[in-house]
Scaffold this motif. Sequence first.
Motif, PDB file in Angstrom:
ATOM      1  N   LEU A  57     -75.398 -60.894 -39.027  1.00  0.00           N
ATOM      2  CA  LEU A  57     -76.051 -59.018 -40.455  1.00  0.00           C
ATOM      3  C   LEU A  57     -74.979 -58.536 -38.952  1.00  0.00           C
ATOM      4  O   LEU A  57     -74.734 -57.102 -39.364  1.00  0.00           O
ATOM      5  N   GLU A  58     -77.026 -58.002 -37.944  1.00  0.00           N
ATOM      6  CA  GLU A  58     -76.961 -56.921 -37.731  1.00  0.00           C
ATOM      7  C   GLU A  58     -76.236 -56.285 -36.737  1.00  0.00           C
ATOM      8  O   GLU A  58     -76.046 -55.087 -36.356  1.00  0.00           O
ATOM      9  N   ALA A  59     -75.230 -57.056 -36.158  1.00  0.00           N
ATOM     10  CA  ALA A  59     -74.164 -57.069 -35.604  1.00  0.00           C
ATOM     11  C   ALA A  59     -72.744 -56.659 -36.077  1.00  0.00           C
ATOM     12  O   ALA A  59     -71.882 -55.920 -35.252  1.00  0.00           O
ATOM     13  N   ARG A  60     -72.736 -56.348 -37.014  1.00  0.00           N
ATOM     14  CA  ARG A  60     -71.791 -56.368 -37.499  1.00  0.00           C
ATOM     15  C   ARG A  60     -71.449 -54.515 -37.187  1.00  0.00           C
ATOM     16  O   ARG A  60     -72.158 -54.245 -37.355  1.00  0.00           O
ATOM     17  N   ARG A  61     -70.491 -54.530 -36.920  1.00  0.00           N
ATOM     18  CA  ARG A  61     -69.530 -52.827 -36.906  1.00  0.00           C
ATOM     19  C   ARG A  61     -68.798 -52.377 -37.862  1.00  0.00           C
ATOM     20  O   ARG A  61     -67.727 -53.351 -37.361  1.00  0.00           O
ATOM     21  N   LYS A  64     -63.445 -52.745 -46.471  1.00  0.00           N
ATOM     22  CA  LYS A  64     -63.468 -51.776 -44.787  1.00  0.00           C
ATOM     23  C   LYS A  64     -63.040 -52.553 -43.611  1.00  0.00           C
ATOM     24  O   LYS A  64     -63.552 -54.286 -43.988  1.00  0.00           O
ATOM     25  N   SER A  65     -62.767 -52.633 -42.715  1.00  0.00           N
ATOM     26  CA  SER A  65     -62.263 -53.288 -41.424  1.00  0.00           C
ATOM     27  C   SER A  65     -63.265 -52.610 -40.940  1.00  0.00           C
ATOM     28  O   SER A  65     -64.489 -52.167 -40.624  1.00  0.00           O
ATOM     29  N   PHE A  66     -64.157 -54.378 -39.621  1.00  0.00           N
ATOM     30  CA  PHE A  66     -64.759 -54.532 -39.229  1.00  0.00           C
ATOM     31  C   PHE A  66     -64.719 -55.100 -37.843  1.00  0.00           C
ATOM     32  O   PHE A  66     -63.966 -56.187 -37.720  1.00  0.00           O
ATOM     33  N   SER A  67     -66.303 -55.125 -37.300  1.00  0.00           N
ATOM     34  CA  SER A  67     -65.754 -56.346 -35.723  1.00  0.00           C
ATOM     35  C   SER A  67     -66.861 -56.155 -35.713  1.00  0.00           C
ATOM     36  O   SER A  67     -68.150 -56.039 -36.387  1.00  0.00           O
TER      37      SER A  67
END
Length: 465
Positions: free
Chosen positions: A80-84, A216-219
């Motif tokens: 989860l913390e790596a979600r950008r 929202k878009s995320f990677s």
Amino acid sequence: MNATPSSFDLIVIGAGVSGLVAAYETQKRGLAVGVLDAGDAPGGVIGTRQRDGFAYETGANSTLDTSPLLNELFAELGILEARRDASAVASTRFIVKHGQLLALPTSPGAFFTTAAFTLGAKLRLFREPFIAPSPAQAEESIAAFVRRRLGNEFLDYAIDPFVSGIYAGDPEQISVPAAFPRLHALEQKYGSLIRGQIMGARERRKSAEKAKNAAKSFSFAGGMRDLPKALARKLAHYQPGVRVTAIERRADGGFDVRALRAGVPAVFHARALVVAAPAYAAARFVEPLSAPLRRALEAIEYAPVAVVASAYRREDVRHDLAGFGFLVPKKEKRRILGTLFSSSMFEGRAPAGHVLLTTFAGGRRNPDMATLEDGALGAAVGDELGALVGAGKPLWHEIVRWRHAIPQYTLGHLERIAAIDHAAAAFPGLFWCANWRGGVSVSDCVKNGHAIAGTVQAFAGPRSA
């Protein structure tokens, strides 16, 4: 590999996101799960590669935060913390019109001042609430649907490029109830898309689901590959490099899965199967089980796509690249489907002073582009980027080709799915979870994998001894 058991409660065939989530969620419920995948790494078409300090994607570049299930899953996986989330500038999306990039409006006020649509197209929207819905059982293409409700210009410069961006498909062939069930439901329930958008927002707030146009878009920090890698790490029996050749019914009601592992035949046993492979691959290995099932799977078509990552020095691209990217309407008669401004969307995709662009070519619109020789394809993409964003000579191109990139939810798709389900009904314990049903986005695959796990548990019952 020798210590891996050959018998499971469930075998999942395919390690794309759908199959990995189905396996992970079923394993959480206490069942013994084996995952067999022909690839060398988890993720299917999803992958992130590195070159000279650039990071480019081989498939999906991002996905949409449409459900609370997503962050719950990421927290469990420890990513989860790596979600950008995509950058603020990525909220701007462009289309090509008359050879120029024009920003699409993001609000009603912006719509009525944009140069992307004529005054006639804008005024045409006021008629939409008064247009009668189609019969509930009628199947329309998205082109016919939009032409009827919103007019030709909106089709040409909004929906046509949008459909190419999602499916690399032809809007004259893509089915509304199959590919855009929410649009079909809004029209049927509210009689109007505009009225349904307003009223439907209240229902989504209650369910915590988000509309795709508002999500929202995320990677992830390491790219989209972070998700399949994290899922695979959580699985007790994930086996890459195993190509399934046949599935057969056992006398006890279970299944034998025949495969090749490093060229050596192997047989696995399971009480239940989840087929998470592409339809064309599944068609080959279900042949010993059911010829009608093979034929039904073969009826699902795919579009070919070439992904071209292009690296540039920042000074060699005139456009400011302040946006998500651009899509190209068919009416513009260009050789590409669109381009993402990858290094504008997410940090860490290009070194300082450089930019990364990701271009898509081929699809149903121009399938031959996806098969061009590397030099010719790179040159064509370079020419298009030169004309549209003022790009000079690239440092390099990296090309990834997918002969069967995206399943096509064309007219009759729901009937094809029904035919598959009908043929599979003779084999209790056989389930499907792949992007040729239930949506093609990564977030759709996560939700479908989560849902199928409950269905499998209900069938399989307690864990076998």
